[in-house]
Design an enzyme around this catalytic site. Structure first.
Site, PDB file in Angstrom:
ATOM      1  N   GLU A 861      37.473  -1.843 -25.966  1.00  0.00           N
ATOM      2  CA  GLU A 861      36.084  -1.709 -26.417  1.00  0.00           C
ATOM      3  C   GLU A 861      35.413  -3.069 -26.361  1.00  0.00           C
ATOM      4  O   GLU A 861      35.815  -4.006 -27.060  1.00  0.00           O
ATOM      5  CB  GLU A 861      36.029  -1.147 -27.835  1.00  0.00           C
ATOM      6  CG  GLU A 861      34.623  -0.930 -28.331  1.00  0.00           C
ATOM      7  CD  GLU A 861      34.601  -0.274 -29.704  1.00  0.00           C
ATOM      8  OE1 GLU A 861      33.515  -0.101 -30.259  1.00  0.00           O
ATOM      9  OE2 GLU A 861      35.693   0.057 -30.208  1.00  0.00           O
ATOM     10  N   ARG A 870      32.557 -13.535 -34.843  1.00  0.00           N
ATOM     11  CA  ARG A 870      31.383 -13.941 -35.619  1.00  0.00           C
ATOM     12  C   ARG A 870      31.640 -13.799 -37.109  1.00  0.00           C
ATOM     13  O   ARG A 870      31.263 -14.665 -37.904  1.00  0.00           O
ATOM     14  CB  ARG A 870      30.166 -13.112 -35.205  1.00  0.00           C
ATOM     15  CG  ARG A 870      28.878 -13.582 -35.881  1.00  0.00           C
ATOM     16  CD  ARG A 870      27.685 -12.837 -35.394  1.00  0.00           C
ATOM     17  NE  ARG A 870      27.618 -11.490 -35.908  1.00  0.00           N
ATOM     18  CZ  ARG A 870      26.482 -10.870 -36.237  1.00  0.00           C
ATOM     19  NH1 ARG A 870      25.338 -11.486 -36.081  1.00  0.00           N
ATOM     20  NH2 ARG A 870      26.495  -9.634 -36.671  1.00  0.00           N
ATOM     21  N   LYS A 993      50.735   9.730 -41.606  1.00  0.00           N
ATOM     22  CA  LYS A 993      49.891  10.000 -40.430  1.00  0.00           C
ATOM     23  C   LYS A 993      48.913  11.143 -40.653  1.00  0.00           C
ATOM     24  O   LYS A 993      48.550  11.858 -39.728  1.00  0.00           O
ATOM     25  CB  LYS A 993      50.764  10.266 -39.200  1.00  0.00           C
ATOM     26  CG  LYS A 993      51.697   9.104 -38.859  1.00  0.00           C
ATOM     27  CD  LYS A 993      52.659   9.430 -37.743  1.00  0.00           C
ATOM     28  CE  LYS A 993      53.603   8.250 -37.525  1.00  0.00           C
ATOM     29  NZ  LYS A 993      54.633   8.541 -36.521  1.00  0.00           N
ATOM     30  N   ASP A1069      52.951   1.267 -35.225  1.00  0.00           N
ATOM     31  CA  ASP A1069      52.771   2.665 -34.847  1.00  0.00           C
ATOM     32  C   ASP A1069      51.280   2.985 -34.866  1.00  0.00           C
ATOM     33  O   ASP A1069      50.661   3.021 -35.938  1.00  0.00           O
ATOM     34  CB  ASP A1069      53.527   3.569 -35.815  1.00  0.00           C
ATOM     35  CG  ASP A1069      53.578   5.015 -35.347  1.00  0.00           C
ATOM     36  OD1 ASP A1069      52.817   5.367 -34.418  1.00  0.00           O
ATOM     37  OD2 ASP A1069      54.362   5.802 -35.912  1.00  0.00           O
ATOM     38  N   HIS A1167      24.416  -3.546 -27.820  1.00  0.00           N
ATOM     39  CA  HIS A1167      25.208  -2.620 -26.997  1.00  0.00           C
ATOM     40  C   HIS A1167      24.786  -2.679 -25.539  1.00  0.00           C
ATOM     41  O   HIS A1167      25.609  -2.732 -24.628  1.00  0.00           O
ATOM     42  CB  HIS A1167      25.054  -1.202 -27.545  1.00  0.00           C
ATOM     43  CG  HIS A1167      25.595  -0.166 -26.607  1.00  0.00           C
ATOM     44  ND1 HIS A1167      26.945   0.004 -26.381  1.00  0.00           N
ATOM     45  CD2 HIS A1167      24.951   0.751 -25.838  1.00  0.00           C
ATOM     46  CE1 HIS A1167      27.111   0.986 -25.511  1.00  0.00           C
ATOM     47  NE2 HIS A1167      25.923   1.455 -25.156  1.00  0.00           N
TER      48      HIS A1167
END
Length: 1212
Positions: A861, A870, A993, A1069, A1167
Site C-alpha cells: 500500500e 511523519r 483469530k 502470523d 491519495h
C-alpha cells in the site's frame, strides 16, 4: 541371539562405515574419560608434600647459623638484653602470565598499603607488632625490606614473636587487594601443579616416571612366586596374540583380519574402563597391569575367529548366486551370524556366569578382577556383534573388488579361445592351466616339518583352511578349555585365601607390604636460609641490628615459608571487550586445537585413521574403475558386455569377427569352481542379415573391455538430471532431451540403487514428472523422495502448472531460486512452488522508551510507510513514546461435555478449588520450563464447560506450547472426572483469530499501553493541523463512530494497517491481526490546551521472536535489525515483549498521521498525488467514492512531509 542382538547386527552390517565412525568417535570420548580419570587419580600424587616448614637461624658474631625450633622457643621465653627473638615473613609477588609485558612489577605501592592499611585480626596495626631494631621503639622504624622491581619482587616483614600468625590470618581473610590498578590475590603457599593441570608432554612424562617408581617399589617387596606368575601371564598373552595372527592367516588374511579383531578388543577395553568406573568397580593401576594378561586370555579371540570362519566359508561370499547377482555383503554377514551367533552368545553367557561366581566370592583381589573381566566380556560381546560385523562387511566388499580386479587383469591371458558351443580353451602358457596340469599329473609329495612350519607362518594364505562343511562340525576345544581354566583360577584363589600354602597368604602379604608405609613418608623440607632471597634479607637484618645495638645482641629468627601473591592488572569491561577481537578468538581456537592434536595418543590415532582411509578409498576407487561386483560378473559371463537392456541391442562392433555368442559357462581365472550361468532373456533384435555360424574350429580373439566401453559411450547418450528453469518469454529455446519410456523409468525407480533418491538422480526432471503423473511418486512427497529441495519445488511447480486450467505457473514470474527451503519444509508451508516477495520499507526511526528503533513494514500500500514516518517525526519532537506492559499471557479455551449440569458444575468447582487448581497447574507446567500457568477462567453453558487457560510462553507466541500444556491438564482432569468428554482443544473461548470481547476485556498475548506528548507547534508545523481539531476528529470518529457501529476493540483509525505490515516483516502470523489490532486511540489537550497528549491501548498483541515464521532467514534479519532476534539470553520473554512495545508505538505514529490528514482535509489530494501509479494506469480513473476515505486517509502524509528529511538515525 535373534531376539537380542540380531536387529543391532543388521543395522551395523548394512551401514558399516557409519558404524565404524560412530564407534571410533565414542572410543575417543571414552579415551578422554580415561585420561581424566588417570590425571585425577591418587596413584600419581607426589610422594613428598609440596609445603615447606619454617627454618630457624641465630645471629652470632655477625654470622647466621641454623638452629632448632627449641632454641628459638627458648629465646622467645627468656628474651633479655642480650638475646631477642623475632619472626620473618616473606611475600612473593608474581605477575599474571597473560598480562606479562616488558614492564616489570613494582611491589612498593602494595607494600606501603599492607604496612599502613592492614591491621591484624586483633585490631593491632603493623607498626605496633613489628620488630624494631634498637631499644627506642618510637624512633626506629619497623624492619621491612622490598626487593627491586622485576618479574617476581618480594616483600619481607618482621614481627614480634607470636604476632605473625594473627597478621597473616587477616591478610588471608582479605584474599583480594586492589592497589594502583592492580589486583593482588593471596595464596596460602606456592601451589603445587597437579598432574591434571599439566600439558600433554609434561603429564605423560610424569605419569610414566611415577608408574616406573611404583613398580620398582612393588618389585623390591614382591615375592618371587608373584613375579613368576605375572611373567607367565604375559607370556600366555603374547601366545594368544600369535595364535590370533596364525588363525587369521589360515583364513586368508595376513594383516587386516587380525587387526580388525585386535581393534575391536582394544575399543571394548576402552569402553570397559569408564563403565567400571560408573559401576563403582575399583580400578587400581598396579592390580590392573597384573591382571591384564589373564584378562586377555579370558576374553580371547576365538569367538571373532569363529564368526570370521563362518563368513569366509559362505558359498556366496565372492561367487554370484544362481540368478547371476551378487548377494549383498550385509546378508552374507547376517547368514553367518544365524549359523554361529547362538553358539558365540552361549559361550559369552557361560563365561560371564562363571565370573559372577568370582564376583560374589568376597575374596580380595579376585572379586575386582572377576567384575572387570565380566564387564569386559559383555563389552566384547557387544563389539563383536556391532563393530566387528561392520569390519567383516568392509572386508567382504574389499575381497570382492580384489577378485574382480584379478579376473579383469587375467581374462585375456587365461581364456584365449571360445569354441562354438561355448567351451573355453586355455592357452598353453596360462599360469592357471600350467598349475592345474602339474597338480593333476604329479601326486602331492608329503611335506616335512620345515615346509609345514613355513606354510603355517609365511606360506600360502588359506593353507590351513578346511574345505566343505566339516569345518563347522569340528568345534575348537579351546572354548571348553577356557571354562576349565577360569574355574581352576577361581579355585586356586579361594584356596590361597583360605589356606596357608606359603608362610603367609597373599592377602597377608599385601597387608604386610602396602604401597607406602607411614615410616617411609619423607617429611617436608625446611625453608632454605641460604637461598639468595632469604640470605639478602638476613644480611640486611644483621646490618640494621649492629647499627642500632652493636655486636653484643644475639638474634634468633624464625623464617616462615613464603606466601605467594598473584598480581593481575585490572581492565575495564569496555576495554576488555574492545581488545577481545577476532584475532584473540582465532588464537584461542588454534591453541586449543594444538593441545588436542598434540596428545601423544590422539595424534597417532589420527595418522592411523588417515592411512586406513586412504588405503580403503584406493581399493574402492580401483573397484569402481574395474566395475562393481555385479557388473563385472556379468561382463565375464557375457564375455565383456557390461550393460543390460538397450546396451545389449546395439552391435558391439561393425567387424563380424568381434561378435560373439553368449557363453553358457562362467570361466574365472582363479581357483573358484565354475558356476553355470542362466539363459539370457530374449531380446528383440533389429532386423539384420542372418549371421552365419562359424565352424567350431574357429577361435575368437581376446576381449578388450576398455575398447567396448569406449564404443558404448560413443553410441549411448549420457543421461544426467538436466537443470530445469521456468519458462519465460525471454527464455531461449533449448533442444529437447531424449526421454526414457515409462517402463524404463519405473524399472530404475523400483529396482535401481537404494535409497530411492540415488535412483531418482539417474532420471531427469521430465522423467520424474512422468512418474508423478502416473502415480508412482506423490507430489507432496517430492522432498522426501528426491532429497533435493530445489529440484522438488521445480518438479512440483511443473506438475501443478500442467494440471491446471491456465497452465501458466511453470513459466510464471513467481520466484523460486535462491531461497532456503530447508527452513520451510515441515515448519512453515507444504506443497511449496516458490515464494512471494513483498516490498519492505523502513519508517522512522522512532524513539521508544529512550531508544531509537527503525520501523520495518512489509506492505504493498503506497504512502503507508511515508505516513508512519511523519508520525514518527512528530512523536520524536516531543521526546518519543513511553510504553508499559500491563499483561503477558497466551490463552487456550477447550470445550468439555459432561453428562449433566451437576457434573459440569462439580468440575468447575474442582478447578476453582485450591487442591484442584494445584493438580491442574502441576500437570500444565510439567510440559515446558516456560509454561507458567497464570490463571484459569471457567464458564458454563448448559452441560458444556469452557475452561480458559492463561500462561506465559517466553519469547514464543506460544500456541503450540499452551496446546500441549492444555492436553496434559485435561488428562489430569479426566482422572478426577472419568465421565467427561473433551469436545475440542479450542472451543473458541480463547479466542484465536476471531473478534471477541473476552480478548478486549481480559487480554491475550501482550497488553501494551503507549503514551506521548506532542508540542502544539509540532502539530501545526509537521501535522498541518491544530490540537483542538485533532481531538475533535478522534472523539467523533474513533469513539462515537465506532460505538455507533457496535465495534469491539475497533476504536482506532487504522491500527491493523501498521500492525499487519510489521507482522509480515517480522514473521508473525498474519491471521492474528484480527485480535492483535484491537486498539483504542485517545487524544486530549494538555498543558493548558497548548500541547497534545496521545495514548493507544492494545490489550492483545500476539507476537513472538521464536518459532513459526521467525525461523525464516529474511524475517530473522528484520528481528535482528530491531535487536530482538531469538530468545532473550537471560530474561525469557523480554524480546517478544519489546517487539510488542515497538508495534504499539508504531501504531501510535500511524494513527497520529492519518487523523491529522483527516483533520486537515487533505486526504483525497494525498491519495491522488502519491497512491496512483501513472505508469500502470492506461486511462484516467473514475473519481474515488467517499467510502474509501478512511482506507486512504493516511496517504496525506506525503503531501505534508514533502520537506521531511530522509531516514536518519538522529530523531531530531
Amino acid at each position: 541371539m535373534r531376539a537380542l542382538l540380531r536387529p543391532l547386527s543388521k543395522q551395523t552390517a548394512f551401514s558399516p562405515i557409519e558404524t565404524i565412525v560412530t564407534v571410533f568417535v565414542l572410543a575417543t570420548l571414552a579415551y578422554f574419560h580415561i585420561l581424566s580419570g588417570i590425571k585425577h587419580s591418587s596413584f600419581f600424587e607426589p610422594s613428598q608434600p609440596p609445603s615447606l616448614r619454617p627454618a630457624y637461624a641465630r645471629l652470632t658474631n655477625g654470622e647466621w647459623v641454623a638452629v632448632t625450633k627449641h632454641d628459638w622457643t627458648e629465646a622467645w621465653k627468656h628474651a633479655g638484653s642480650d638475646v631477642e627473638a623475632l619472626e620473618l615473613q616473606q611475600l612473593v609477588f608474581s605477575l599474571d602470565d597473560k598480562a606479562r609485558t616488558a614492564a616489570q612489577l613494582d611491589a612498593s605501592a602494595v607494600a606501603q598499603h599492607l604496612v599502613s592499611e592492614l591491621p591484624s585480626l586483633s585490631g593491632n596495626a603493623y607498626p605496633s607488632i613489628c620488630h624494631h631494631s634498637g631499644p627506642n621503639v618510637s624512633s626506629v622504624a619497623c624492619f621491612t625490606t622490598v626487593s627491586e622491581a622485576g618479574a617476581s619482587p618480594s616483600l619481607t616483614l618482621s614481627f614480634q614473636p607470636g604476632n605473625r600468625d594473627d597478621w597473616m590470618a587477616a591478610l588471608r581473610r582479605e584474599k583480594t587487594i586492589f592497589v594502583d590498578g592492580m589486583k593482588y590475590e593471596v595464596d596460602a603457599g606456592k601451589r603445587h601443579v597437579s598432574i591434571g593441570e599439566m600439558n600433554s608432554s609434561k603429564w605423560v612424562a610424569y605419569a610414566l616416571s611415577a608408574l616406573v617408581l611404583r613398580f620398582w617399589e612393588l618389585a623390591k617387596k614382591a615375592d618371587s612366586l608373584d613375579i613368576l606368575v605375572v611373567l607367565t601371564g604375559y607370556i600366555l598373552m603374547h601366545v594368544t596374540f600369535l595364535r590370533l595372527f596364525l588363525s587369521s592367516r589360515a583364513l586368508g588374511s595376513n594383516f587386516w583380519l587380525s587387526t580388525g579383531i585386535f581393534s575391536s578388543a582394544i575399543i571394548s577395553f576402552l569402553f570397559t574402563l569408564p563403565l567400571c568406573r560408573s559401576l563403582d568397580i575399583p580400578l587400581d593401576p598396579i592390580a590392573l597391569t597384573e591382571a591384564l594378561p589373564f584378562l586377555v586370555c579370558t576374553v580371547g579371540f576365538d569367538k571373532p575367529l569363529r564368526l570370521a570362519r563362518a563368513v569366509m566359508a559362505h558359498p556366496y561370499m565372492i561367487k554370484p548366486q544362481e540368478n547371476g547377482r551378487m548377494k549383498p555383503a550385509g546378508e552374507v554377514i547376517l547368514e553367518a551370524l544365524d549359523r554361529v551367533g547362538n553358539v558365540i552368545l552361549r559361550d559369552y553367557a557361560l563365561e560371564i556366569a562363571v565370573l559372577f561366581v568370582g564376583v560374589n566370592s568376597r575374596v580380595g583381589g579376585l572379586k575386582e578382577f572377576c567384575a572387570v573381566a565380566a564387564v569386559a566380556l559383555a563389552m566384547d560381546c557387544v563389539m563383536t556383534f556391532t563393530l566387528y560385523t561392520s569390519v567383516l562387511t568392509v572386508m567382504v566388499e574389499v575381497r570382492r573388488i580384489k577378485k574382480v580386479r584379478e579376473m579383469t587383469r587375467s581374462r585375456s591371458s587365461s581364456i584365449t579361445a571360445v569354441t562354438a558351443n561355448g567351451t573355453a580353451v586355455r592357452g598353453a602358457l596360462s599360469r592357471s592351466a600350467s598349475k592345474t596340469t602339474i597338480a593333476a599329473t604329479q601326486p602331492e609329495a608329503p611335506k616335512n616339518l620345515r615346509e609345514r612350519v613355513s606354510n603355517s607362518v609365511i606360506g600360502v594364505k588359506g593353507s590351513l583352511l578346511k574345505d566343505g562343511p566339516s569345518m563347522d562340525e569340528v568345534e575348537n576345544p579351546m572354548a571348553r578349555l577356557k571354562l576349565l581354566l577360569i574355574a581352576s583360577f577361581l579355585t586356586l584363589h579361594i584356596l590361597n585365601f583360605c589356606t596357608t600354602l606359603t608362610p603367609a597368604t597373599t592377602n597377608a602379604r599385601h597387608q604386610r607390604h602396602p604401597l607406602r608405609s607411614a615410616q617411609e613418608i619423607v617429611p617436608a623440607p625446611r625453608v632454605d636460609i641460604t637461598s639468595p632471597a632469604i640470605a639478602s634479607v638476613l644480611a640486611n637484618l644483621a646490618v640494621s641490628e649492629q647499627a642500632q645495638n652493636g655486636e653484643s645482641l644475639e638474634l634468633v629468627v624464625k623464617v616462615a615459608p613464603p606466601v605467594y601473591v598473584h598480581a593481575t592488572p585490572t581492565v575495564s569491561a569496555s576495554q576488555h571487550s574492545s581488545n577481545a577481537g577476532t584475532g584473540e578468538a582465532i588464537e584461542n581456537f588454534m591453541s586449543s586445537w594444538s593441545s588436542l592434536v598434540g596428545d601423544p595418543v590422539i595424534s597417532k590415532w589420527i595418522v592411523a585413521l588417515l592411512a586406513i582411509s586412504v588405503a580403503l578409498n584406493g581399493y574402492l576407487l580401483k573397484g569402481i574403475a574395474a566395475g562393481s561386483g555385479l557388473a563385472a560378473m556379468r561382463a565375464v559371463r557375457t564375455q565383456g558386455v557390461r550393460f543390460r537392456s538397450r546396451a545389449r541391442s546395439i552391435k558391439l562392433s561393425e567387424d563380424p569377427e568381434e561378435e560373439h555368442a553368449p557363453a553358457p559357462v562362467v570361466i574365472m581365472a582363479s581357483a573358484a569352481p565354475a558356476v553355470a550361468a542362466p539363459e539370457p532373456a530374449p531380446i528383440k533384435e533389429p532386423e539384420t542379415a542372418p549371421i552365419v555360424q562359424p565352424p567350431s574350429s574357429v577361435l575368437s580373439r581376446p576381449l578388450n573391455l576398455e575398447s567396448i566401453d569406449r564404443k558404448l559411450q560413443e553410441r549411448l547418450p549420457i543421461r544426467s538430471p538436466a537443470p530445469f528453469e521456468p519458462r519465460t518469454p525471454e527464455t531461449p529455446d533449448v533442444p529437447q532431451m531424449e526421454m526414457r519410456s515409462l517402463a524404463e523409468c519405473v524399472d530404475i525407480f523400483e529396482n535401481g540403487p537404494r535409497p530411492v533418491s540415488v535412483a531418482l538422480r539417474l532420471l531427469n526432471d521430465e522423467e520424474i514428472i512422468l512418474l508423478a503423473q502416473t502415480g508412482k511418486i506423490a507430489p507432496y512427497a517430492l522432498e522426501k523422495m528426491l532429497e533435493d529441495l530445489d529440484r522438488a519445488v521445480r518438479v512440483r511447480r511443473a506438475l501443478i502448472s500442467r494440471a491446471s486450467r491456465t497452465k501458466t505457473l511453470e513459466s510464471s514470474l513467481i520466484p523460486m531460486k535462491d531461497y532456503d527451503y530447508s527452513r520451510v519444509i515441515g515448519a512453515c508451508c507444504e506443497n511449496v512452488v516458490g515464494y512471494m516477495p513483498l516490498p519492505l520499507g523502513i519508517a522512522g526511526p522512532l524513539k521508544i522508551d529512550g531508544l531509537m528503533y527503525p520501523i520495518p513494514m512489509a506492505t504493498a500500500e503506497g504512502t503507508l510507510v511515508a505516513s508512519t514516518s511523519r508520525g514518527c517525526k512528530a512523536l520524536n519532537s516531543g521526546g518519543g513514546v513511553t510504553t508499559v506492559l500491563t499483561y503477558d499471557g497466551m490463552t487456550r479455551g477447550p470445550a468439555i461435555d459432561f453428562p449433566s449440569i451437576v457434573r459440569a458444575a462439580e468440575a468447575m468447582a474442582y478447578i476453582e478449588s485450591e487442591d484442584g487448581y494445584a493438580a491442574v497447574r502441576d500437570a500444565f507446567e510439567s510440559t515446558s520450563r516456560f509454561a507458567k500457568l497464570l490463571k484459569i477462567k471457567c464458564a458454563l453453558a448448559g452441560r458444556t464447560l469452557f475452561v480458559r487457560f492463561a500462561t506465559r510462553t517466553g519469547d514464543a507466541m506460544g500456541m503450540n506450547m499452551i496446546s500441549k500444556a492444555t492436553e496434559a491438564a485435561l488428562a489430569v482432569l479426566t482422572q478426577a472426572f472419568p465421565d467427561m468428554v473433551v469436545l475440542c482443544l479450542s472451543g473458541n473461548y480463547c479466542t484465536d483469530k476471531k473478534p471477541a470481547a473476552i480478548n478486549w476485556i481480559e487480554g491475550r498475548g501482550k497488553s501494551i499501553v503507549a503514551e506521548a506528548v506532542i508540542p502544539g507547534r509540532i502539530v501545526k508545523s509537521v501535522l498541518k493541523t491544530t490540537v483542538e481539531a485533532l481531538c475533535n476528529v478522534n472523539v467523533k470518529k474513533n469513539l462515537v463512530g465506532s460505538a455507533m457501529a457496535g465495534s469491539v476493540g475497533g476504536f482506532n483509525a487504522h491500527a491493523a494497517n501498521i500492525l499487519t505490515a510489521i507482522f509480515l516483516a517480522t514473521g508473525q502470523d498474519p491471521a492474528q491481526n484480527v485480535e492483535s489490532s484491537n486498539c483504542m486511540t485517545l487524544m486530549e489537550p494538555t498543558n493548558n490546551g497548548e500541547d497534545l497528549l496521545v495514548t493507544v491501548s492494545m490489550p492483545c498483541i500476539e507476537v513472538g521472536t521464536v518459532g513459526g515464521g521467525t525461523i525464516l532467514a529474511p524475517q530473522q534479519a528484520v528481528l535482528e535489525l530491531l535487536g530482538v532476534k531469538g530468545a532473550h539470553p537471560t530474561n525469557p520473554g523480554q524480546n517478544a515483549q519489546q517487539l510488542a512495545r515497538i508495534i504499539a508505538a508504531a501504531v501510535m505514529a500511524g494513527e497520529l498521521s492519518l487523523l491529522s490528514a483527516l483533520a486537515a482535509g487533505h486526504l483525497v489530494r494525498a491519495h491522488l498525488a502519491h497512491n496512483r501509479s501513472q505508469l500502470n494506469t492506461p486511462m484516467p480513473s473514475r473519481p474515488q467514492t467517499p467510502g474509501l476515505e478512511e482506507q486512504q486517509a493516511h496517504h496525506m502524509a506525503a503531501l505534508q512531509a514533502g520537506e521531511a528529511k530522509p531516514y536518519t538515525v538522529d530523531s531530531k
